[in-house]
Every structure is written in structure tokens, then in C-alpha cells.
Design an enzyme around this catalytic site. Structure first.
Site, mmCIF file in Angstrom:
data_model
loop_
_atom_site.group_PDB
_atom_site.id
_atom_site.type_symbol
_atom_site.label_atom_id
_atom_site.label_comp_id
_atom_site.label_asym_id
_atom_site.label_seq_id
_atom_site.Cartn_x
_atom_site.Cartn_y
_atom_site.Cartn_z
ATOM 1 N N ASP A 12 28.911 12.443 25.346
ATOM 2 C CA ASP A 12 30.256 12.859 25.809
ATOM 3 C C ASP A 12 29.701 14.228 26.396
ATOM 4 O OD1 ASP A 12 32.540 11.543 24.865
ATOM 5 O OD2 ASP A 12 31.523 11.736 23.139
ATOM 6 N N ASP A 53 30.111 8.590 28.700
ATOM 7 C CA ASP A 53 30.673 10.008 29.288
ATOM 8 C C ASP A 53 29.807 10.992 29.691
ATOM 9 O OD1 ASP A 53 33.056 8.717 29.290
ATOM 10 O OD2 ASP A 53 34.049 9.999 27.644
ATOM 11 N N ASN A 88 34.229 5.641 29.174
ATOM 12 C CA ASN A 88 35.348 5.521 30.016
ATOM 13 C C ASN A 88 35.823 6.376 30.851
ATOM 14 O OD1 ASN A 88 35.687 7.296 27.528
ATOM 15 N ND2 ASN A 88 37.844 7.208 27.990
ATOM 16 N N HIS A 89 35.154 7.435 30.932
ATOM 17 C CA HIS A 89 35.592 8.397 32.042
ATOM 18 C C HIS A 89 34.923 8.292 33.219
ATOM 19 C CE1 HIS A 89 37.938 11.931 30.052
ATOM 20 N NE2 HIS A 89 37.621 11.100 29.207
ATOM 21 N N HIS A 158 30.436 2.976 22.880
ATOM 22 C CA HIS A 158 31.477 4.334 23.448
ATOM 23 C C HIS A 158 32.838 3.832 22.857
ATOM 24 C CE1 HIS A 158 32.086 7.916 25.538
ATOM 25 N NE2 HIS A 158 33.303 7.204 26.075
ATOM 26 N N ASP A 189 32.411 8.869 22.280
ATOM 27 C CA ASP A 189 33.744 9.022 22.574
ATOM 28 C C ASP A 189 34.648 9.865 21.613
ATOM 29 O OD1 ASP A 189 36.012 8.304 24.086
ATOM 30 O OD2 ASP A 189 36.514 6.606 23.132
ATOM 31 N N HIS A 191 34.612 13.437 19.792
ATOM 32 C CA HIS A 191 33.776 14.702 19.976
ATOM 33 C C HIS A 191 33.478 15.223 18.909
ATOM 34 C CE1 HIS A 191 35.406 14.985 24.342
ATOM 35 N NE2 HIS A 191 34.960 13.648 24.187
#
EC number: 3.1.-.-
Length: 617
Positions: A12, A53, A88-89, A158, A189, A191
Site C-alpha cells: 500500500d 497497491d 485493487n487500486h 491483497h 490492503d 493500512h
């Protein structure tokens, strides 16, 4: 294991995130990632594993890509491999950014085939949408026979896994269904840093490298996974990041609320410079505050970003006005699809478009193939097969309603003095009735054409022998006949002095009507009506002062009509043209200018084509 293996676990990083629309904050995310890579080089770890991410967007800017490649190249120089999965981002439908970096030799993409780091095999699963988690296929993981017996195995994912807050997937289910025993599951995922044990496997989140929101108040970090013959150890390393400063100022209802707020802010003057400041104003809500002035004051003290929130509660309003619950996006999409009631074809299109396994360049082709397969599977000969067509909301019009409304009306417009004749009844005669009421000469008005009836109403009215009804629209366009009739009825200044004069006027009127009808020649494509058994007759109306056209009481012989027509032979058309001499009771047409385009035949004839004589009357 032959030797100890140390793997740096991070996730992330969200590179390229321009938080609060600040370019400085975008650079902060890169600085945090650079710190992680620098520590990896300084500690000489065996590998760096990124759990998704890497980028904040699936479409990072060129500047973001160049900076990322610059940072990863430092690992390549130090001979430290970088492995990662897709979050996913940053997930794209086709080729991922990790594939590009792998082609450049800067990274390796983890999957169902293991990446080896000494005696450690590392597997990876890209981010799986929540709607596809129940359908995830656990088969296909490769377990090479060349793996040593004491080989340790790691799985990188993730996902928000249970027992973490708001889980999407049960971690115990994943570990149980894997075809190999996972010593640890390295996650992304979520944080915040987490470390738990599920069964015999360790499950850990490294946390993000920068604060993505004000709620992430804990220090940012990454993890070091140490694997040896004695076991597995997970340690946390924090990262220095920009300060997020939270200030609460209370207003007690005095006349100078700004002084109270600024006084509270001044207590944090040493922490404000280069910080992201969040100021919550609480207390009395009676005073009106300008938040722009408060923001300018904090910026003047050196704050990088200022966010002011009015936390004051108005009198009579409870603190909890509305409870907000956030639903899962995938569930919301599924509910919307059910609400739309898509057919099989619509569901196929939706599935293809949203499938991450179908490249964007093949969406059209895949959709077409799937729809063709659906159509081929349909048995159109099946007696139960039915195609539903939406019913129009427009109510059908009953043609008989118009006729019945006309028949039920007792009044007839003066212009409706012409009896209608069906074009399909050549034996019917056209009779022009005498107007029932005539206005004085000084009160004569221009006769306007009423709205023509439709063809259906026109035919129905004739069949029912109803009162007079205007023919269809094609008769309204007959300029020559309308003008002649209008001008005949408007000519009130010509008053016969004797029956002989009235008779001459009637003859002139007959001649004028015949002249207008004679303009329709066979060359124009007009089919004239056959001889009617009841010809038109003219009667004298000396009481009204002019000659009117009315149905005859007795039918005259053809010889009488011929004698009347020969009496005015000098006014009959010659070579298709009217005589220049003005007939009695008929307006002078010689003074009317004719357009040049009419002479040359550039425009359509005023008389419609292919209609019989009854249409023109």
C-alpha cells in the site's frame, strides 16, 4: 534450511497519490517508498515483497512511472529481487504495470508458480473482487519436485481477511484449501500493522507507508520476515513521515470567537510548520465563523495543508442526527442489476465488461461471440417461444369518433357549404349549396380554410350521409379554385338590376368556374371525373343581390347547358388560357402578377394531380 533468509514485506505505497490536491503530498508518498528501498539495500535483505497497491491509480502519470523505475533500479543494482502482486487500486483489465517492470528486469510478478529465494518459495494471488471470492479456483498452484524438503512457503495476497475488521475473506478457509502448507501469509490492503496466527500459519499486515487519510494516526511501517531452521520471525520497522497535527478549539459564546480559536492555535506554534493541520471547532454555535480566515491564519504560521471542521452542535439538535452505513460496492452493483431486470444478453454484456480476465481490446469480440452462442441456443420453432414487445402508452384513435362528433353537432360552419364526394364514387354529383346566412356587403370577411378532415373521417362521413364536411388536405391546396370561390362571394358591389342581368351574372359565374376547371389538362396528369348524372345548375337569388350556386329542382337537358355555354363562348379559354376580358361578377385576374418561377414551371402546380372533379369542389 541452509541459511537464514530475510524478506522485507511492504504494501500500500499508493505512489502518485496527490493527497489534498497537494504536490508536496504526492512527493511524500515517493519519499516513504524510497525510505523502504533504502533500508532494504542497507540491511542487504534477500528480497523485497510488495503485497499490492504499488500505485494509487491504474493509470499513473508518466512522471510517476519514471520515478518508480528509478527507485526500483536501486534494488537491481544491489542485486535484490523485487516481487509483487496486483492490488485493487492499480488493477487493469489486461497487462499490468508489474508485467512492464518484469520485462524491464526491475520486478517479478507473483502467481501460482513459485518464485524462489534460497529455500523459500513465494506464491501470490492478485486482488480478487468480493463477488468472485466464492468462485476462486484453488487449483493450478505449482509445487516443483525440485523443492527441498525443508522448503518454507509464503503466500502473498491483497485482501481484507478475517479476523481483521470488515473482512471479505476467511483466512482460515484460504489456508485450508491451499495445496501446500503456508508458513506465513503476507497481506496488503489493510493500512495498519497486524500480526496474528491462524492455525499453524502466521498472518500479517505490514501497513501502509504513508497516511492515506486523517484516521490513520498510527506510525507507518513495514515488516521484516526472518526464516531459518528454528522457525519464522516477524518484526516491525516504522517509517518517518510528515506530521499530522490535530487541534481542537472550543468556543464558549463570547463576543470574540476568533480570539479564542487563535489562542488555542498559538499553543501549537512549534508543531504547525510543514504539518498537515486538522482543526475542529467545538462549543457554542451562536457565532458566525469565517473558516477561510482561520485557514489563512494557520497557513501564515507555516502549515502545509489546513482542514477546518465545524464540530459545534446547534441547540435542539442531537449529536447523532443520522446514522450512516456503508454497503459493499459489489453488493450494490448486484442489487442494481437485479433492479434493472436484465435479460440473458444484458447479463452476458455486463459480465464481459466487468471481467478482469477479458482484455479491453477483446471486449467487443468476446461479447459478440457470447451473444451469438446465446442466439444459436434459442429454439425459435418452439411453440412456447415468445418475444415480448413493450406496449405503447398512446391510446388508439377511433376513426368513427370524429364522424360521430360531427354528426352530433347541430351547427355547420358557413364554409362547409360544399358537399363531399368520395373519390371512389364517380357516379356521385358534386353539389354546391347556397349559404344559409349571408353577411351585408360591408361586413364581408376573408374566408379561411378550416382544418381539413382526415381521409378516414372524410370517407365515413360520405357513407353516413352526414352534414357537409371538407375534403382531405389535398383540396385545401387548390389555390385557383379557392381563390375563385372566395372572390365570387366577396363581390357584393355587383347588384343585378333585373332578372336578365342576374341571369347574365349566373352565366358568367358558370363560365368562370368552368374556366378554372379547364386549367386541369390531361398533360398535368390529372384524371377528370366522368360525366355525372346530376350536373351542376345555377339559380338566381335576387333577394341577396348576387347569383348563388344551388342544387337544381329539375335537371336541365344537355342542350340547355350547351346553349348557355355558347352564349359566353368568347370568354372560353383558348389554347389553355383565359380570356383577358373580365367576366361579370368575377374579379379581374389580369392585374395579378404571376411569379417568374410559375411561368417557367419551376414550382409544383397549385392543383393536385390524379384526383377527380369531386376533389376540387
Amino acid at each position: 534450511m541452509d541459511r537464514e533468509i530475510r524478506i522485507l514485506h511492504t504494501a500500500d505505497t499508493h505512489l502518485g497519490y496527490r493527497q489534498y490536491h497537494s504536490e508536496v503530498r504526492r512527493q511524500d508518498f515517493f519519499k516513504a517508498f524510497e525510505t523502504v528501498i533504502k533500508d532494504a539495500v542497507d540491511m542487504q535483505v534477500d528480497a523485497v515483497v510488495h503485497a499490492g497497491d504499488l500505485f494509487d491509480s491504474r493509470n499513473p502519470t508518466l512522471e510517476d512511472l519514471l520515478e518508480t523505475m528509478n527507485v526500483l533500479s536501486r534494488l537491481k543494482v544491489a542485486n535484490i529481487p523485487f516481487f509483487g502482486i496486483v492490488g485493487n487500486h492499480e488493477s487493469k483489465q489486461s497487462t499490468q504495470w508489474l508485467d512492464l517492470f518484469e520485462e524491464m528486469g526491475l520486478a517479478g510478478r507473483l502467481g501460482k508458480a513459485p518464485k524462489m529465494v534460497g529455500d523459500v518459495a513465494i506464491y501470490g494471488i492478485d486482488s480478487v473482487p468480493k463477488s468472485k471470492i466464492p468462485l476462486f479456483d484453488y487449483s493450478g498452484f505449482e509445487i516443483p519436485e525440485s523443492l527441498p524438503e525443508n522448503c518454507r512457503k509464503l503466500l502473498v495476497m491483497h485482501q481484507i481477511m478475517q479476523p481483521s475488521p470488515f473482512p471479505d475473506w476467511d483466512c482460515a478457509e484460504v489456508i485450508e484449501n491451499l495445496p501446500f502448507k503456508a508458513d506465513a501469509v503476507l497481506l496488503g490492503d489493510y493500512h495498519e500493522y497486524e500480526k496474528i496466527k491462524v492455525g499453524e500459519s502466521w498472518v500479517t499486515y505490514s501497513g501502509s507507508t504513508e497516511r492515506n487519510s486523517a484516521s490513520e494516526k498510527e506510525p507507518r511501517s513495514y515488516s521484516i520476515i526472518t526464516l531459518s531452521g528454528e522457525g519464522l520471525e516477524i518484526s516491525r520497522r516504522t517509517i518517518p513521515t510528515r506530521n499530522f497535527l490535530f487541534i481542537t478549539a472550543k468556543v464558549d459564546g463570547e463576543e470574540k470567537p476568533f480570539e479564542q480559536i487563535f489562542s488555542t492555535v498559538n499553543e501549537h506554534l512549534e508543531e504547525i510548520p510543514e504539518s498537515v493541520v486538522f482543526l475542529d471547532v467545538s462549543g457554542d454555535s451562536s457565532s458566525v465563523l469565517s473558516f477561510s480566515e482561520i485557514e489563512e491564519y494557520l497557513l501564515s504560521k507555516g502549515a502545509l495543508v489546513v482542514k477546518v471542521k465545524d464540530a459545534r452542535v446547534k441547540e435542539g439538535i442531537p449529536e447523532e442526527v443520522i446514522k450512516v452505513a456503508f454497503h459493499d460496492p459489489d453488493r450494490a452493483v448486484a442489487e442494481e442489476l437485479r433492479r434493472m431486470s436484465l435479460n440473458d444478453g444484458g447479463l452476458i454484456v455486463d459480465e464481459v465488461i466487468r471481467s478482469p480476465d477479458v482484455p479491453r481490446s477483446r471486449v467487443d469480440e468476446e461479447t459478440e461471440n457470447r451473444l451469438l452462442g446465446l442466439i444459436e441456443a434459442i429454439d425459435f420453432k418452439d411453440p412456447d417461444f415468445m418475444i415480448k414487445i413493450p406496449v405503447s402508452h398512446v391510446s388508439p384513435v377511433d376513426p368513427s369518433s370524429s364522424v360521430s362528433s360531427i354528426e352530433s353537432s347541430g351547427s355547420v360552419s358557413p364554409i362547409d357549404s360544399v358537399s363531399t364526394v368520395s373519390p371512389s364514387s364517380p357516379s356521385s354529383s358534386a353539389i354546391i349549396k347556397e349559404p344559409e346566412e349571408l353577411k351585408p356587403p360591408g361586413a364581408a370577411e376573408e374566408i379561411e380554410n378550416p382544418k381539413p378532415a382526415g381521409v378516414t373521417e372524410f370517407t365515413a362521413a360520405v357513407a353516413a350521409k352526414s352534414e357537409t364536411l371538407m375534403p382531405p388536405v389535398r383540396i385545401q391546396r387548390s389555390e385557383s379554385l379557392n381563390e375563385s370561390l372566395n372572390k365570387i362571394f366577396e363581390k357584393h358591389d355587383v347588384v343585378p338590376e333585373s332578372p336578365e342581368t342576374a341571369g347574365s351574372i349566373a352565366g358568367s359565374v358558370e363560365t368562370a368556374v368552368e374556366d378554372e376547371i379547364s386549367k386541369v389538362t390531361p398533360d398535368s396528369g390529372v384524371i377528370t371525373a366522368p360525366q355525372s348524372s346530376s350536373p351542376v345548375s345555377f339559380s338566381d337569388n335576387s333577394q341577396t343581390g348576387f347569383s348563388a350556386i344551388s342544387p337544381p329542382e329539375s335537371i336541365p337537358s344537355p342542350e340547355i347547358l350547351k346553349e348557355n355555354s355558347e352564349a359566353d363562348a368568347d370568354e372560353k379559354p383558348v389554347d389553355g388560357k383565359l380570356s383577358e376580358e373580365k367576366p361579370v361578377g368575377v374579379p379581374d385576374k389580369a392585374t395579378k402578377t404571376v411569379k417568374q418561377s410559375h411561368r417557367k414551371g419551376k414550382e409544383k402546380s397549385a392543383v393536385p394531380r390524379q384526383y377527380n372533379l369531386g376533389d376540387y369542389l
